[in-house]
Scaffold this active site. Structure first.
Site, PDB file in Angstrom:
ATOM      1  N   ASP A  53      46.649  48.968  48.327  1.00 24.24           N
ATOM      2  CA  ASP A  53      45.288  49.423  48.007  1.00 24.24           C
ATOM      3  C   ASP A  53      44.424  49.432  49.268  1.00 24.24           C
ATOM      4  O   ASP A  53      43.262  49.853  49.229  1.00 24.24           O
ATOM      5  CB  ASP A  53      44.665  48.589  46.877  1.00 24.24           C
ATOM      6  CG  ASP A  53      44.483  47.133  47.250  1.00 24.24           C
ATOM      7  OD1 ASP A  53      44.955  46.706  48.322  1.00 24.24           O
ATOM      8  OD2 ASP A  53      43.858  46.400  46.446  1.00 24.24           O
ATOM      9  N   SER A  54      45.005  49.039  50.403  1.00 24.09           N
ATOM     10  CA  SER A  54      44.333  49.246  51.690  1.00 24.09           C
ATOM     11  C   SER A  54      44.104  50.735  51.920  1.00 24.09           C
ATOM     12  O   SER A  54      43.348  51.115  52.812  1.00 24.09           O
ATOM     13  CB  SER A  54      45.173  48.647  52.828  1.00 24.09           C
ATOM     14  OG  SER A  54      46.508  49.082  52.749  1.00 24.09           O
ATOM     15  N   ASP A  92      50.920  48.817  44.952  1.00 22.32           N
ATOM     16  CA  ASP A  92      49.859  47.856  44.656  1.00 22.32           C
ATOM     17  C   ASP A  92      49.203  48.205  43.327  1.00 22.32           C
ATOM     18  O   ASP A  92      49.009  49.378  43.017  1.00 22.32           O
ATOM     19  CB  ASP A  92      48.782  47.967  45.745  1.00 22.32           C
ATOM     20  CG  ASP A  92      48.429  46.626  46.352  1.00 22.32           C
ATOM     21  OD1 ASP A  92      48.757  45.587  45.731  1.00 22.32           O
ATOM     22  OD2 ASP A  92      47.833  46.611  47.436  1.00 22.32           O
ATOM     23  N   LYS A 122      52.827  45.095  43.122  1.00 21.23           N
ATOM     24  CA  LYS A 122      52.215  43.907  43.735  1.00 21.23           C
ATOM     25  C   LYS A 122      50.868  43.688  43.079  1.00 21.23           C
ATOM     26  O   LYS A 122      50.149  44.654  42.798  1.00 21.23           O
ATOM     27  CB  LYS A 122      52.045  44.109  45.242  1.00 21.23           C
ATOM     28  CG  LYS A 122      51.256  42.983  45.913  1.00 21.23           C
ATOM     29  CD  LYS A 122      51.316  43.052  47.417  1.00 21.23           C
ATOM     30  CE  LYS A 122      50.226  43.879  48.044  1.00 21.23           C
ATOM     31  NZ  LYS A 122      48.855  43.446  47.700  1.00 21.23           N
ATOM     32  N   GLU A 124      47.349  40.893  43.096  1.00 22.64           N
ATOM     33  CA  GLU A 124      46.672  39.774  43.760  1.00 22.64           C
ATOM     34  C   GLU A 124      46.365  38.660  42.765  1.00 22.64           C
ATOM     35  O   GLU A 124      46.005  38.925  41.619  1.00 22.64           O
ATOM     36  CB  GLU A 124      45.354  40.270  44.388  1.00 22.64           C
ATOM     37  CG  GLU A 124      45.569  41.224  45.545  1.00 22.64           C
ATOM     38  CD  GLU A 124      44.266  41.611  46.248  1.00 22.64           C
ATOM     39  OE1 GLU A 124      43.195  41.033  45.939  1.00 22.64           O
ATOM     40  OE2 GLU A 124      44.327  42.498  47.111  1.00 22.64           O
ATOM     41  N   GLU A 191      48.385  36.163  52.807  1.00 15.83           N
ATOM     42  CA  GLU A 191      47.471  36.858  53.717  1.00 15.83           C
ATOM     43  C   GLU A 191      46.453  35.884  54.292  1.00 15.83           C
ATOM     44  O   GLU A 191      45.783  35.154  53.545  1.00 15.83           O
ATOM     45  CB  GLU A 191      46.761  38.012  52.970  1.00 15.83           C
ATOM     46  CG  GLU A 191      45.786  38.769  53.880  1.00 15.83           C
ATOM     47  CD  GLU A 191      45.363  40.140  53.365  1.00 15.83           C
ATOM     48  OE1 GLU A 191      45.893  40.590  52.323  1.00 15.83           O
ATOM     49  OE2 GLU A 191      44.498  40.756  54.014  1.00 15.83           O
TER      50      GLU A 191
HETATM   51  O1  KIV Z   1      46.959  46.756  50.489  1.00 14.23           O
HETATM   52  C1  KIV Z   1      47.646  46.343  51.417  1.00 14.23           C
HETATM   53  O2  KIV Z   1      47.954  47.055  52.375  1.00 14.23           O
HETATM   54  C2  KIV Z   1      48.091  44.954  51.353  1.00 14.23           C
HETATM   55  C3  KIV Z   1      48.799  44.410  52.550  1.00 14.23           C
HETATM   56  C4  KIV Z   1      47.840  44.178  53.625  1.00 14.23           C
HETATM   57  C5  KIV Z   1      49.588  43.216  52.222  1.00 14.23           C
HETATM   58  O3  KIV Z   1      47.869  44.307  50.390  1.00 14.23           O
END
Ligand code: KIV
Length: 293
Positions: A53-54, A92, A122, A124, A191
Site C-alpha cells: 500500500d506504499s 497488501d 499482508k 498490519e 518495520e
Molecule cells: O506497503 C509497503 O510497501 C510495505 C513495505 C514497506 C513492507 O508495507
C-alpha cells in the site's frame, strides 16, 4: 484431475521461506506496482514481490497509505502478476479492507487471490489481528503479518518513528510476533524496530521475519523499489540505501528531448516516415494539373 506443474521449476511458494530460514539462506523482497517494474525485479531474481500500500505514497502521491483502496491494489496487482513468474506474489490489504468484520475481510482477500493472482496477503497489526489471521489461514489464504511501525496507524502513532524502544514496548512486539505465528502467519514484516528486537524475534520464531529498518538479523530484507532506485520524492529514511538515481536519469532524458524538439533536432528523417516515390510523383502531377486548370 491432473496436477499442473508450475510454469517455472524455480517458482517461489510459501514453504520455500521456511526452507530458506532453516538453511540460513537470506531472501529478498521488493515492492512493485506495475508491469515493467515487476518484470525487472522478477527477472533480477527477487524472491518475493509485494504490491504494497506504499503505492499510495510512491505512485499516487497521497502522502500516506490511508486513502489507498482495494481497487487500486487490485489494478496494480493484475499488472504485476502479468510481469512476474518466479517471485512469490504478496498483496497488501489496504486500510479499511480488513476493519469491518471477518467475512468482509475474507471476501476482500479472495478478490486479491482470485481476481488479482495474489499468492498471499499482508495485513498490519499484532494481537488485535490474531482472529482475522486465523480465519484467513483457515480459508487457505496465506498471511504475512506486519508489526513495528504500521503506517496505516499514522494518525494514532502521530508519525513514523522507531517502535519498541522501551523494554515494555519491545516485549509487546515479541509477544505480537509470537501470537501471529501461532495464528498461522507464514512471515512477519518488522518495520522500524531496534535490530536487537528483530534479532530476538527472528531467533524465537520458526516463520520468517521480513525486515525494513530492522537491521541485519532478519531472515528477509524488504525495501520499496522506488526508494532503492532513486525514484521517490521527499526525505528518505536512514535505512534506505539508494543504488541508483533514476529520477536524475529521467530528468536528464526529458530535458535533452525537450531541447532537441525546441532546437528542431527531433524528429530526424530517420525518426519519421517519408512518402513513397510513386505517391510523391502522382501528387506532383495532380498539383501541376490543378494549377493548369
Ligand atoms: O506497503 C509497503 O510497501 C510495505 C513495505 C514497506 C513492507 O508495507
Amino acid at each position: 484431475m491432473a496436477y499442473l506443474q508450475p510454469d517455472k521449476p524455480e517458482k517461489v511458494y510459501v514453504p520455500a521461506l521456511r526452507a530458506a530460514k532453516e538453511k540460513g539462506e537470506r531472501l529478498v523482497c521488493l515492492t512493485a506496482y506495475d508491469y515493467p517494474t515487476a518484470r525487472i525485479v522478477d527477472e533480477a531474481g527477487i524472491d518475493i514481490i509485494l504490491v504494497g500500500d506504499s503505492i499510495g505514497n510512491v505512485i499516487h502521491g497521497y502522502g500516506n497509505t490511508i486513502p489507498v483502496t482495494l481497487d487500486e491494489i487490485l489494478s496494480a496487482l493484475k499488472a504485476v502478476k502479468r510481469g512476474s513468474s518466479r517471485a512469490l506474489l504478496v498483496a497488501d490489504m489496504p486500510y479499511g479492507s480488513f476493519h469491518t468484520g471477518a467475512n468482509k475481510t475474507v471476501r476482500n482477500a479472495l478478490k486479491l487471490m482470485k481476481g488479482g493472482g495474489a499468492e498471499a496477503v499482508k495485513l498490519e497489526g499484532g494481537r488485535n489481528r490474531v482472529e482475522l489471521v486465523k480465519r484467513l489461514v483457515e480459508e487457505e489464504i496465506p498471511v504475512m503479518g506486519h508489526i513495528g511501525l504500521t503506517p496505516q496507524s499514522v494518525h494514532k502513532l502521530g508519525g513514523y518513528s522507531v517502535q519498541g524502544k522501551t523494554s515494555d514496548a519491545a516485549q509487546r512486539l515479541i509477544e505480537d510476533a509470537k501470537l501471529l505465528e501461532e495464528a498461522g502467519a507464514f512471515a512477519i514484516v518488522l518495520e522500524l524496530v531496534p535490530r536487537e528486537i528483530a534479532e530476538i524475534v527472528t531467533k524465537e520464531l520458526k516463520i520468517s521475519t521480513v525486515g525494513i529498518g530492522a537491521g541485519l538479523g532478519c531472515d528477509i530484507q524488504v525495501l520499496v523499489l522506488h526508494d532503492l532506485v532513486g525514484l521517490s520524492f521527499g526525505r528518505l529514511p536512514r535505512f534506505v540505501r539508494q543504488y541508483a538515481n533514476i529520477r536524475e536519469v529521467m530528468t536528464d532524458a526529458v530535458t535533452k528531448w525537450m531541447d532537441d524538439v525546441k532546437n528542431g533536432n527531433y524528429p530526424s528523417e530517420k525518426e519519421s516516415y517519408g512518402l513513397p516515390d510513386k505517391a510523391k510523383a502522382t501528387m506532383k502531377q495532380k498539383s501541376k494539373a490543378n494549377k493548369a486548370e
